[in-house]
Scaffold this active site. Structure first.
Site, mmCIF file in Angstrom:
data_model
loop_
_atom_site.group_PDB
_atom_site.id
_atom_site.type_symbol
_atom_site.label_atom_id
_atom_site.label_comp_id
_atom_site.label_asym_id
_atom_site.label_seq_id
_atom_site.Cartn_x
_atom_site.Cartn_y
_atom_site.Cartn_z
ATOM 1 N NE ARG A 202 30.431 26.355 58.831
ATOM 2 C CZ ARG A 202 31.590 26.361 59.015
ATOM 3 N NH1 ARG A 202 32.544 25.326 58.697
ATOM 4 N NH2 ARG A 202 32.415 27.460 59.445
ATOM 5 C CE LYS B 20 37.236 26.871 73.938
ATOM 6 N NZ LYS B 20 38.435 26.416 74.585
ATOM 7 C CB SER C 168 36.624 30.866 70.867
ATOM 8 O OG SER C 168 35.992 30.812 69.476
ATOM 9 C CB ALA C 169 35.885 35.406 67.919
ATOM 10 C CB THR C 170 32.654 30.664 69.182
ATOM 11 O OG1 THR C 170 31.605 30.426 68.821
ATOM 12 C CG2 THR C 170 33.195 30.110 70.473
ATOM 13 C CG PHE D 191 38.862 37.215 66.001
ATOM 14 C CD1 PHE D 191 39.168 37.513 67.464
ATOM 15 C CD2 PHE D 191 37.699 37.670 65.369
ATOM 16 C CE1 PHE D 191 38.329 38.323 68.196
ATOM 17 C CE2 PHE D 191 36.834 38.476 66.302
ATOM 18 C CZ PHE D 191 37.115 38.855 67.374
ATOM 19 C CG ASN D 192 38.518 32.729 61.766
ATOM 20 O OD1 ASN D 192 37.885 33.261 62.618
ATOM 21 N ND2 ASN D 192 37.645 31.486 61.198
ATOM 22 C CE1 TYR E 98 35.600 25.173 71.362
ATOM 23 C CE2 TYR E 98 34.534 26.808 69.918
ATOM 24 C CZ TYR E 98 35.630 26.316 70.427
ATOM 25 O OH TYR E 98 36.895 26.870 70.405
ATOM 26 C CG ASN F 66 38.301 25.246 61.431
ATOM 27 O OD1 ASN F 66 38.800 24.474 62.091
ATOM 28 N ND2 ASN F 66 37.408 26.136 61.682
ATOM 29 C CG LEU F 67 38.256 28.551 54.038
ATOM 30 C CD1 LEU F 67 37.050 27.895 53.255
ATOM 31 C CD2 LEU F 67 37.914 29.896 54.022
ATOM 32 C CB ILE G 203 46.842 26.847 69.072
ATOM 33 C CG1 ILE G 203 45.944 27.123 67.888
ATOM 34 C CG2 ILE G 203 47.483 28.106 69.905
ATOM 35 C CD1 ILE G 203 44.504 27.590 68.598
#
Ligand code: UDP
Length: 338
Positions: free
Chosen positions: A292, A154, A126-128, A178-179, A150, A198-199, A13
Site C-alpha cells: 500500500r 497531527k 499518532s505514531a504517523t 500506535f495501532n 492527516y 485498518n487491518l 477511542i
C-alpha cells in the site's frame, strides 16, 4: 468531582476513554457531531458504567455553539481532544477538508478554551508523525517526518499546543498512539466502521463473513515473514493512558509532555491473521497484493517514558485484543445498528 470535556467522545477511542474516566470518578461532558459515530455509543457507555454523561451535539467548526457549551459548563478541569478526521488515504485525496476539520476545528477549540480559562489538554496524536522511522522501537525524540495530510495535521496541532504551553503555560499531554485495536471486554462497544481502512476491523469482517477476503499489502518487506510489523495496543489500555495523563497534569502542571502509547511488541500482518483464525475458529481467506503506498515495514514504540512518567503500562496482550475484537464483531455484525 472534576469535569472533563471530551471532544469526539462517542467515537471508537473516545467512548472507551469515557468509560475509564467515569470509572475513575470524573464527570464527563461529550462534544461530538456524530459525523463518524452514533449516539448509541454514549447510551452504552452510560449502561456499562451506570453513570450519566452530559452530551452536546456540536461540530468544532461551529465556534459559536462550542463557546455556548463552555459557557454552560462551568469549571471544566481539562479537555481530551479526539474529534478529527483520521483516514490517511482520504486525507491525500481531500487535503483541504482534512486541514479545515483538523486544524480549524482544533484552533476553535483552543481559542474557546482560552476564553474560558481552561488550560489543561490531552491531545490525541499518532505514531504517523514519525513517518518512516530510522530505527525501531521509536523514542519520542525521534525525527518528526509525517508523510500525508492527516499526519501533517497531527504534527501541526502538536506544535500549536507546544507554543500555547510556552505562551500561556497550558498543561499539555500529547499521546502518540500506535495501532489501537480491540474492544471493551463487555462486548457492548467497539469500532464501527462502515468500510474499514485498518487491518483488524477488516480481518474481523472477513471472519464474520461480511467481506470475502483480506488482501495482505505486500509480503516482500525486510521482516521475518515479509509482511508489515505494527505495535497493536488494546483500546482499553489506550483509554487508561488518558486517565493517567489527566493525573499527570495535576502532579506536573503547566508543562508539555509527549508519550508514545503502544506495547513495545510488534506483530506482522500474517501473525495477526493467524491469531485471529485460531481465536475465532473461522476461515479467513487471504490474498497477497501489492504494497500500500506510504506503508512502512516496521513501526513499534519505545514505551519506557510513558511507563516511567505516566506510571502507565499496557496490561493486555494480543490474545485479549483479538478476543475482544471478535466478541464485539460476532455479536454486532452491523456495528451499533445490530
Ligand atoms: N494491512 C493489510 N491489509 C489490509 C489493511 C492493512 O495488509 O487490508 C497491513 C498494512 O499494510 C500494515 C498493517 O496491516 O502493515 C497495519 O495497517 P493499518 O491500516 O491497520 O494501520 P497503519 O499502521 O497502516 O496505520
Amino acid at each position: 468531582m472534576k469535569k472533563i470535556l471530551v471532544t469526539g467522545g462517542s467515537g471508537y477511542i473516545g467512548s472507551h476513554t469515557c468509560i475509564e474516566l467515569l470509572n475513575a470518578g470524573f464527570d464527563v461532558i461529550v462534544v461530538d457531531d456524530f459525523s463518524n459515530s452514533v449516539a448509541e455509543a454514549i447510551n452504552r457507555v452510560e449502561k456499562i458504567t451506570n453513570k450519566k454523561i452530559t452530551f452536546h451535539q456540536v461540530n468544532l467548526l461551529d465556534k459559536k455553539s462550542l463557546n455556548n457549551v463552555f459557557h454552560q459548563e462551568e469549571n471544566i478541569h481539562a479537555v481530551i481532544h479526539f474529534a478529527a478526521l483520521k483516514a490517511v488515504g482520504e486525507s491525500v485525496a481531500h487535503p483541504l477538508e482534512y486541514y479545515t476539520n483538523n486544524i480549524t476545528g482544533s484552533l476553535n477549540l483552543f481559542e474557546v478554551m482560552k476564553n474560558h480559562n481552561v488550560s489543561n489538554i490531552v491531545f490525541s496524536s499518532s505514531a504517523t508523525v514519525y513517518g518512516d522511522p530510522e530505527t525501531t522501537p521509536i523514542k519520542e525524540n525521534a525525527k518528526i517526518q509525517a508523510t500525508n495530510p492527516y499526519g501533517h495535521s497531527k504534527v501541526m496541532m502538536e506544535q500549536i499546543l507546544i507554543d500555547t504551553n510556552i505562551a500561556h503555560q497550558w498543561g499539555v499531554v500529547i499521546l502518540r498512539y500506535f495501532n489501537p485495536v480491540g474492544a471493551h471486554p463487555s462486548g457492548k462497544i467497539g469500532e464501527d466502521p462502515e468500510y474499514p481502512n485498518n487491518l483488524l476491523p477488516f480481518v474481523s469482517q472477513v471472519a464474520a463473513g461480511i467481506r470475502e477476503q483480506v488482501t495482505i499489502f505486500g509480503d516482500d518487506y525486510q521482516t521475518p515473514d515479509g509482511t508489515g510489523i505494527r505495535d497493536y495496543i488494546h483500546v482499553v489500555d489506550l483509554a487508561r493512558a488518558h486517565v493517567k495523563s489527566i493525573e499527570k497534569l495535576n502532579t506536573s502542571p503547566k508543562q508539555t509532555h509527549i508519550f508514545n502509547v503502544g506495547t513495545g511488541t510488534g506483530y506482522s500482518v500474517k501473525q495477526i491473521i493467524e491469531t485471529f483464525r485460531r481465536i475465532s475458529g473461522k476461515k479467513i481467506k487471504t490474498v497477497i497484493g501489492p504494497r500500500r503506498p506510504g506503508d512502512i515495514a516496521e513501526c513499534t514504540a519505545d514505551t519506557s517514558l510513558a511507563n516511567k512518567e505516566l506510571n502507565w503500562h499496557a496490561e493486555f496482550g494480543l490474545k485479549e485484543m483479538i478476543e475482544s475484537a471478535w466478541k464485539w464483531q460476532s455479536t454486532h455484525p452491523n456495528g451499533y445498528k445490530s
